[in-house]
Write a protein that holds these residues in place. Structure first.
Motif, PDB file in Angstrom:
ATOM      1  N   VAL A  28       0.846  -1.150  -0.352  1.00 37.47           N
ATOM      2  CA  VAL A  28      -0.023   0.016   0.057  1.00 37.47           C
ATOM      3  C   VAL A  28       0.804   1.175  -0.089  1.00 37.47           C
ATOM      4  O   VAL A  28       0.477   2.161  -0.540  1.00 37.47           O
ATOM      5  CB  VAL A  28      -0.974  -0.027   1.119  1.00 37.47           C
ATOM      6  N   SER A  29       1.989   1.332   0.621  1.00 36.27           N
ATOM      7  CA  SER A  29       2.776   2.448   0.394  1.00 36.27           C
ATOM      8  C   SER A  29       3.475   2.481  -0.987  1.00 36.27           C
ATOM      9  O   SER A  29       3.410   3.669  -1.320  1.00 36.27           O
ATOM     10  CB  SER A  29       4.013   2.082   1.622  1.00 36.27           C
ATOM     11  N   THR A  54       5.669  -7.546   6.009  1.00 35.83           N
ATOM     12  CA  THR A  54       6.546  -6.629   5.311  1.00 35.83           C
ATOM     13  C   THR A  54       7.125  -5.453   5.670  1.00 35.83           C
ATOM     14  O   THR A  54       8.109  -5.036   5.393  1.00 35.83           O
ATOM     15  CB  THR A  54       5.729  -6.322   3.868  1.00 35.83           C
ATOM     16  N   SER A  55       6.705  -4.519   6.699  1.00 35.87           N
ATOM     17  CA  SER A  55       6.828  -3.148   6.859  1.00 35.87           C
ATOM     18  C   SER A  55       6.027  -2.794   7.846  1.00 35.87           C
ATOM     19  O   SER A  55       5.019  -3.220   8.295  1.00 35.87           O
ATOM     20  CB  SER A  55       7.083  -2.365   5.661  1.00 35.87           C
ATOM     21  N   ILE A  61      -5.567   6.045   2.458  1.00 35.37           N
ATOM     22  CA  ILE A  61      -4.363   6.364   2.692  1.00 35.37           C
ATOM     23  C   ILE A  61      -3.952   7.668   2.157  1.00 35.37           C
ATOM     24  O   ILE A  61      -4.490   8.226   1.058  1.00 35.37           O
ATOM     25  CB  ILE A  61      -3.425   5.459   1.756  1.00 35.37           C
ATOM     26  N   PHE A  62      -3.176   8.360   3.138  1.00 39.36           N
ATOM     27  CA  PHE A  62      -3.107   9.665   2.909  1.00 39.36           C
ATOM     28  C   PHE A  62      -1.277  10.101   3.505  1.00 39.36           C
ATOM     29  O   PHE A  62      -0.889   9.224   4.051  1.00 39.36           O
ATOM     30  CB  PHE A  62      -3.931  10.696   3.453  1.00 39.36           C
ATOM     31  N   ARG A  63      -1.126  11.279   3.027  1.00 41.31           N
ATOM     32  CA  ARG A  63       0.247  11.528   3.668  1.00 41.31           C
ATOM     33  C   ARG A  63       0.199  12.714   4.911  1.00 41.31           C
ATOM     34  O   ARG A  63      -0.779  13.921   4.541  1.00 41.31           O
ATOM     35  CB  ARG A  63       1.401  12.216   2.711  1.00 41.31           C
ATOM     36  N   THR A  64       0.803  12.513   5.944  1.00 44.32           N
ATOM     37  CA  THR A  64       0.396  13.618   7.150  1.00 44.32           C
ATOM     38  C   THR A  64       1.042  14.902   6.871  1.00 44.32           C
ATOM     39  O   THR A  64       2.073  14.875   5.829  1.00 44.32           O
ATOM     40  CB  THR A  64       0.781  12.939   8.485  1.00 44.32           C
ATOM     41  N   THR A  96       0.212   7.389   5.594  1.00 43.98           N
ATOM     42  CA  THR A  96      -0.561   7.094   6.938  1.00 43.98           C
ATOM     43  C   THR A  96      -2.038   6.381   6.608  1.00 43.98           C
ATOM     44  O   THR A  96      -2.466   7.056   5.290  1.00 43.98           O
ATOM     45  CB  THR A  96      -0.696   8.131   7.873  1.00 43.98           C
ATOM     46  N   LEU A  97      -2.643   5.180   7.168  1.00 45.97           N
ATOM     47  CA  LEU A  97      -3.911   5.110   6.899  1.00 45.97           C
ATOM     48  C   LEU A  97      -5.012   5.856   8.012  1.00 45.97           C
ATOM     49  O   LEU A  97      -4.414   5.901   9.077  1.00 45.97           O
ATOM     50  CB  LEU A  97      -4.194   3.735   7.274  1.00 45.97           C
ATOM     51  N   ARG A  98      -5.680   6.590   7.369  1.00 45.70           N
ATOM     52  CA  ARG A  98      -6.791   7.155   8.073  1.00 45.70           C
ATOM     53  C   ARG A  98      -8.062   6.275   8.372  1.00 45.70           C
ATOM     54  O   ARG A  98      -8.654   6.016   7.570  1.00 45.70           O
ATOM     55  CB  ARG A  98      -7.315   8.691   7.329  1.00 45.70           C
TER      56      ARG A  98
END
Length: 505
Positions: A39-40, A81-82, A117-120, A126-128
RNA sequence: GGGCGUGUAGCUCAAUGGUAGAGCAGUGGCCUUUUAAGCCAUUGGUUGCGGGUUCGAUUCCCUCCACGCUCACCA
């Protein structure tokens, strides 16, 4: 019955609270749309594209950090995975749901979380969270204090390091120490690389008995066990050699086996009672052919596992470019000690020469054993770069062919890397009369009660009488190879569950 | 098997012959973009087991247990 700690009792209380609310702490069904890594990567590919549809995902993992901040909470979850950050916000899911996560979830629990998924603002993918589910409640806290993620790298601030706990509770060690997981990935890669290399050259991978009525192929004390119904004592194998060579009689030209050997001997940084060995046998080859193949095989494995032909082991750079240094045992000992073993045909003579050396030894030992002591003391520690040491004394090599014109010496080599003996190989005896004579010779040098004395394997001799092609054989300690490849200083680090003394509780 | 060393809270570590401490974790509270979050408060220990010396031992001594390093053993 477990003796629960205070921390565990608190968590058990949370399990009860969940059950009272009708929430399963260990549900049966799980959903997952992506791994954390997938997902990343997917998000990074589309985030600059205004047209692209947002990514909604359901992720799973173990909660590794929690930062509640009133009406929002940040957490990191880790899957195979991470790690990825998840974000709970009262505006999205309501204050109760944020509080529920804060109250009922602990570090170490498994969670399923769905959302966009978004970026802070601070730049982390990050997953909201729009919904989440308990997957598994951890009763015992992981032995980790706190981790931090800096530029995507996990930085640990004090984590499990007590070796005894790490080995006895390897599951906990693996759960909190990602470097340890990498060691075992490298181990799997090593095995795969060896298999690929040999398979491509026409070797057949086989499996031979671990429970053997007669043990042989090495000098070591065996583990003894018993088959009840057959009323038969059996030994756990100390080597695969005699079975693999039977297969050459049967018409397989190239065979190998990767498996466990068992030796009832001392434990040290390079010895474990059970260890993994690779052996191969190659018809129509001699020990020089085996040397060439060994060099190529190790170069291939190192490249597959590390990406290069060099590695650093305990601060020393080791280069696997071929060809390796080759040292004749006789000359090596002359250079290191001034003693020419060919001038000493007997143990007594050699003992006299060794008296001037600064080294302890058993004066009653055989000539071959003394030479082995000499090389272990004066040569082995200095062989940091891959080195073949060749042409060994006959009396400690009962399965190796003698050198033409030199009845005291056999066509055998050992190879060393990083100051450790890694493996052993020879031009194998295929003359049944010679082999029988050598077995009988060994029988005379050993006390009948000595467990290192291999019982005579009549069936092996019978196999050889049917005709065995000339061949070269090879054996290597896989654990030690993995130590080199992972830069670890003890064999316990490369064994998932190393042998430790039993302990109550 | 021998020698040396270690064993204190869930984890990592202090401390002293005189009530055993810190950071993190935990618990209670405040906090809507944090990331070792922060702030306030707070719980938690048979100091590996057993014995001895002592008014008093976690500290000094001994046995035992486990682990580590090392030597021996070990193709």
């Amino acid at each position: 019955m477990a003796n629960y700690s205070n921390l565990e009792k608190i968590r058990l209380g949370k399990i009860e609270a969940l059950q009272e609310e009708g929430i399963a702490p260990y549900p049966r069904r799980v959903e997952r749309t992506h791994t954390n890594l997938e997902v990343s990567q997917a998000f990074q590919e589309i985030e600059d594209n205004e047209e692209a549809a947002p990514i909604f995902a359901t992720l799973v993992g173990r909660v590794r950090s929690m930062r509640p901040m009133g009406k929002v909470t940040f957490a990191h979850i880790e899957d195979g995975t991470s790690r990825i950050q998840i974000f709970f916000r009262a505006n999205d899911i309501g204050e109760d749901q944020v509080k529920f996560f804060n109250d009922k979830f602990d570090l170490g629990d498994f969670i399923q979380a769905s959302g966009k998924i978004f970026r802070t603002r601070s730049g982390e993918i990050t997953l909201r969270v729009s919904s989440y589910l308990m997957l598994s409640k951890a009763v015992t806290p992981l032995p980790a204090a706190k981790d931090e993620v800096v530029d995507g790298e996990v930085v640990q601030h004090a984590t499990l390091s007590d070796p005894e706990t790490r080995y006895r509770q390897r599951y906990a060690d693996l759960a909190v120490n990602p470097d340890v997981r990498e060691i075992f990935r490298a181990r799997a890669k090593t095995i795969r690389a060896l298999q690929n290399f040999l398979d491509e050259r026409g070797f057949l991978e086989v499996e031979t008995p671990i429970l053997q009525p007669i043990y042989g192929g090495a000098a070591a004390r065996p583990f003894i066990t018993h088959h009840n119904q057959l009323k038969q004592d059996l030994y756990l194998r100390i080597s695969f050699e005699l079975y693999l060579k039977r297969l050459l009689v049967g018409g397989f030209e190239r065979v190998y086996e990767i498996g466990r050997d068992f030796r009832n001997e001392g434990v040290s940084f390079k010895h474990n009672p059970e260890f993994t060995q690779i052996e191969f046998y190659m018809a129509y080859a001699d020990y020089e052919d085996v040397m060439t193949l060994t060099e190529a095989m190790l170069a291939y494995v190192v490249e597959q596992v590390t990406g290069g032909r060099t590695l650093t082991y305990q601060g020393q750079e080791i280069n696997f470019e071929t060809p390796w240094k080759r040292v004749e045992l006789r000359q090596g000992l002359i250079d290191a000690t001034g003693i020419d073993i060919t001038q000493h045909a007997t143990g007594e003579s050699l003992t006299a020469a060794m008296d001037s050396l600064d080294m302890e030894f058993n004066p009653a030992a055989s000539r071959g054993k003394l030479i082995d002591d000499l090389l272990g003391h004066y040569l082995e520690p200095n062989f940091i770069q891959p080195t073949f040491l060749y042409d060994y004394p006959r009396d400690i090599s009962p399965l190796a062919k003698t050198k033409p014109g030199d009845p005291q010496t056999v066509e055998r080599f050992e190879f060393f890397i990083g100051g450790m003996e890694m493996g052993n190989a020879f031009t194998e005896i295929n003359d049944p009369l010679d082999q029988e004579e050598r077995f009988l010779e060994m029988g005379r040098t050993f006390d009948v009660e000595d467990e290192e004395h291999n019982p005579l394997d009549e069936d092996y001799l019978r196999a050889m009488r049917y005709g065995m092609p000339p061949n070269g054989g090879f054996g290597m300690g896989l654990d030690r190879l993995v130590m080199l490849l992972t830069d670890t200083s003890t064999i316990r680090e490369v064994l998932l569950f190393p042998h430790l003394r039993e302990r109550e509780g």
